[in-house]
Scaffold this motif. Structure first.
Motif, PDB file in Angstrom:
ATOM      1  N   MET A 211       0.835  -1.202   0.000  1.00 53.72           N
ATOM      2  CA  MET A 211       0.000   0.000   0.000  1.00 53.72           C
ATOM      3  C   MET A 211       0.871   1.254   0.000  1.00 53.72           C
ATOM      4  SD  MET A 211      -3.116  -1.124   2.489  1.00 53.72           S
ATOM      5  CE  MET A 211      -3.865   0.488   2.706  1.00 53.72           C
ATOM      6  N   ARG A 212       1.985   1.183   0.731  1.00 50.47           N
ATOM      7  CA  ARG A 212       2.910   2.321   0.749  1.00 50.47           C
ATOM      8  C   ARG A 212       3.462   2.566  -0.657  1.00 50.47           C
ATOM      9  NH1 ARG A 212       7.696   3.921   0.131  1.00 50.47           N
ATOM     10  NH2 ARG A 212       8.474   1.855  -0.394  1.00 50.47           N
ATOM     11  N   GLN A 213       3.828   1.460  -1.340  1.00 56.22           N
ATOM     12  CA  GLN A 213       4.358   1.588  -2.705  1.00 56.22           C
ATOM     13  C   GLN A 213       3.322   2.218  -3.638  1.00 56.22           C
ATOM     14  OE1 GLN A 213       5.666  -2.520  -3.541  1.00 56.22           O
ATOM     15  NE2 GLN A 213       7.776  -1.788  -3.500  1.00 56.22           N
ATOM     16  N   GLU A 214       2.080   1.748  -3.521  1.00 55.12           N
ATOM     17  CA  GLU A 214       1.025   2.260  -4.408  1.00 55.12           C
ATOM     18  C   GLU A 214       0.734   3.737  -4.125  1.00 55.12           C
ATOM     19  OE1 GLU A 214      -2.114  -0.594  -3.813  1.00 55.12           O
ATOM     20  OE2 GLU A 214      -1.382  -1.894  -5.428  1.00 55.12           O
ATOM     21  N   ASP A 215       0.698   4.097  -2.837  1.00 54.58           N
ATOM     22  CA  ASP A 215       0.463   5.505  -2.466  1.00 54.58           C
ATOM     23  C   ASP A 215       1.603   6.398  -2.963  1.00 54.58           C
ATOM     24  OD1 ASP A 215      -1.842   4.795  -1.238  1.00 54.58           O
ATOM     25  OD2 ASP A 215      -1.075   4.900   0.825  1.00 54.58           O
ATOM     26  N   CYS A 216       2.809   5.873  -2.833  1.00 53.11           N
ATOM     27  CA  CYS A 216       4.012   6.589  -3.262  1.00 53.11           C
ATOM     28  C   CYS A 216       3.917   6.908  -4.767  1.00 53.11           C
ATOM     29  CB  CYS A 216       5.225   5.712  -2.943  1.00 53.11           C
ATOM     30  SG  CYS A 216       6.813   6.300  -3.557  1.00 53.11           S
ATOM     31  N   ILE A 217       3.497   5.906  -5.548  1.00 51.98           N
ATOM     32  CA  ILE A 217       3.336   6.098  -7.005  1.00 51.98           C
ATOM     33  C   ILE A 217       2.241   7.123  -7.291  1.00 51.98           C
ATOM     34  CG2 ILE A 217       2.573   4.971  -9.151  1.00 51.98           C
ATOM     35  CD1 ILE A 217       4.037   2.427  -8.176  1.00 51.98           C
ATOM     36  N   ASP A 218       1.084   6.953  -6.632  1.00 54.00           N
ATOM     37  CA  ASP A 218      -0.039   7.878  -6.866  1.00 54.00           C
ATOM     38  C   ASP A 218       0.370   9.318  -6.572  1.00 54.00           C
ATOM     39  OD1 ASP A 218      -1.617   5.810  -7.630  1.00 54.00           O
ATOM     40  OD2 ASP A 218      -2.697   5.616  -5.733  1.00 54.00           O
ATOM     41  N   MET A 219       1.092   9.487  -5.462  1.00 54.65           N
ATOM     42  CA  MET A 219       1.488  10.829  -5.048  1.00 54.65           C
ATOM     43  C   MET A 219       2.457  11.458  -6.065  1.00 54.65           C
ATOM     44  SD  MET A 219       3.075  11.950  -1.420  1.00 54.65           S
ATOM     45  CE  MET A 219       4.771  11.841  -1.947  1.00 54.65           C
ATOM     46  N   LEU A 220       3.435  10.667  -6.509  1.00 52.56           N
ATOM     47  CA  LEU A 220       4.410  11.198  -7.465  1.00 52.56           C
ATOM     48  C   LEU A 220       3.753  11.529  -8.807  1.00 52.56           C
ATOM     49  CD1 LEU A 220       7.594   9.089  -6.710  1.00 52.56           C
ATOM     50  CD2 LEU A 220       7.468  11.558  -6.707  1.00 52.56           C
ATOM     51  N   ILE A 221       2.803  10.679  -9.227  1.00 47.33           N
ATOM     52  CA  ILE A 221       2.127  10.962 -10.502  1.00 47.33           C
ATOM     53  C   ILE A 221       1.267  12.212 -10.378  1.00 47.33           C
ATOM     54  CG2 ILE A 221       0.279  10.123 -12.022  1.00 47.33           C
ATOM     55  CD1 ILE A 221       1.705   7.409 -11.947  1.00 47.33           C
ATOM     56  N   ARG A 222       0.663  12.377  -9.217  1.00 45.34           N
ATOM     57  CA  ARG A 222      -0.207  13.552  -9.015  1.00 45.34           C
ATOM     58  C   ARG A 222       0.616  14.847  -8.955  1.00 45.34           C
ATOM     59  NH1 ARG A 222      -2.293  12.812  -3.856  1.00 45.34           N
ATOM     60  NH2 ARG A 222      -0.742  14.297  -3.110  1.00 45.34           N
ATOM     61  N   ASP A 223       1.709  14.819  -8.154  1.00 44.11           N
ATOM     62  CA  ASP A 223       2.444  16.059  -7.902  1.00 44.11           C
ATOM     63  C   ASP A 223       3.635  16.273  -8.829  1.00 44.11           C
ATOM     64  OD1 ASP A 223       0.645  16.352  -5.874  1.00 44.11           O
ATOM     65  OD2 ASP A 223       1.965  15.562  -4.319  1.00 44.11           O
ATOM     66  N   GLY A 224       4.209  15.173  -9.330  1.00 42.10           N
ATOM     67  CA  GLY A 224       5.365  15.303 -10.217  1.00 42.10           C
ATOM     68  C   GLY A 224       6.604  15.780  -9.480  1.00 42.10           C
ATOM     69  N   THR A 225       7.748  15.210  -9.821  1.00 42.10           N
ATOM     70  CA  THR A 225       9.016  15.703  -9.275  1.00 42.10           C
ATOM     71  C   THR A 225       9.484  16.760 -10.244  1.00 42.10           C
ATOM     72  OG1 THR A 225       9.500  13.431  -8.690  1.00 42.10           O
ATOM     73  CG2 THR A 225      11.331  14.954  -8.559  1.00 42.10           C
TER      74      THR A 225
END
Length: 290
Positions: A211-225
């Motif tokens: 779940m941490r991995q999935e949240d991490c991906i969702d967050m990065l896709i949403r906010d972008g580095t």
């Protein structure tokens, strides 16, 4: 993929590349080869090693410069099996890293070239690493004060100087089709799903960690580095900056349209379950409508 294949990311600047590298490194725990591993003097190391920098793991090479690629090749990066993702904007030069036993298996992430050019303008005039006058207008930039002419096409066919021709465009299309899994910045979640399938990258089994991995991906896709320093408007069709940027990216625009077709084509093999279902429904509709 064969076990000895090396995942290779052809990084097109200002197309969300850093986000996808962070997803691989931060969320999925992969060891990356990019420019980061040579920080803190590691570029002088006599042998390859994995170093931890800001809680991500990197091989101590720089694959984003031609000199760095030569060093990585001399140290036997591909054969070492240390890098789980190699990233570079130099596709042709990066070829020297690989051999018949350790071939590069490539993907790229593509963005609308007009958006990419405008993002580059703001990055170079207002970003942290700005190297152009902050008062430069978008129009002047697009007239030639900094804009790249068809970057994608030129880097794919290795033609940095001179006029591009229709032949170059056809060659670039062929390279994209034959060598790459296509990702689209505007379809980030689906792109990540395809990359994971393409390289047989799995989430961990532990449910909390997954779940941490999935949240991490969702967050990065949403906010972008590395997203642009500020909100900005794209120039409107019919304006001079839009016309100038369109002219400077005309081949890349055609390549982008082709990449979107390839993305659609690759759904059959690499698409997520949801996307495959969607495609089937679409085809049924089209048949019924005929």
């Amino acid at each position: 993929p064969r076990l000895t294949d090396v995942p290779f990311f052809f990084h097109i600047p200002r197309s969300g590349g850093q986000t996808f590298k962070d997803i691989a490194g931060q969320c999925l725990g992969k060891v990356l080869a990019s420019e980061v591993g040579v920080r803190d003097g590691h570029g002088q190391d006599p042998t390859l090693a994995v170093v931890e920098i800001e809680s991500n793991r990197y091989v101590n090479v720089d694959t984003t410069s031609t000199a760095g690629l030569t060093r990585a090749t001399d140290l036997g990066l591909a054969a070492s099996g240390m890098a789980e993702l190699v990233s570079s904007s130099y596709m042709k030069e990066a070829g020297v890293l690989f051999d018949l036993q350790h071939q590069g298996r490539a993907f790229t992430v593509i963005r609308n070239p007009i958006e990419r050019a405008v993002s580059m303008f703001y990055y170079r005039t207002r970003g942290e690493r700005a190297d152009l006058d902050p008062d430069l207008s978008l129009e002047a930039f697009a007239q030639g004060e900094g804009i790249e002419n068809n970057w994608m096409t030129r880097f794919l066919v290795d033609r940095m100087e001179g006029e591009l021709t229709k032949k170059d465009l056809e060659k670039a299309k062929e390279v994209l089709e034959k060598k790459f899994l296509i990702g689209l910045l505007e379809d980030g979640k689906e792109t990540i799903s395809r990359i994971m399938k393409y390289y047989v990258w799995e989430f961990v089994e532990d449910e909390t960690e997954r779940m941490r991995q999935e949240d991490c991906i969702d967050m990065l896709i949403r906010d972008g580095t590395n997203a642009g320093p500020e909100e900005y408007q794209l120039p409107k069709k019919g304006t001079q900056p839009y016309a100038l940027i369109s002219w400077q990216t005309q081949f890349d625009m055609k390549l982008y349209e082709f990449a979107k077709e390839l993305f659609e084509k690759q759904t059959k093999q690499w698409g997520s379950r949801e996307r495959k279902k969607e495609l089937k429904r679409q085809k049924k509709k089209e048949k019924a409508g005929k």
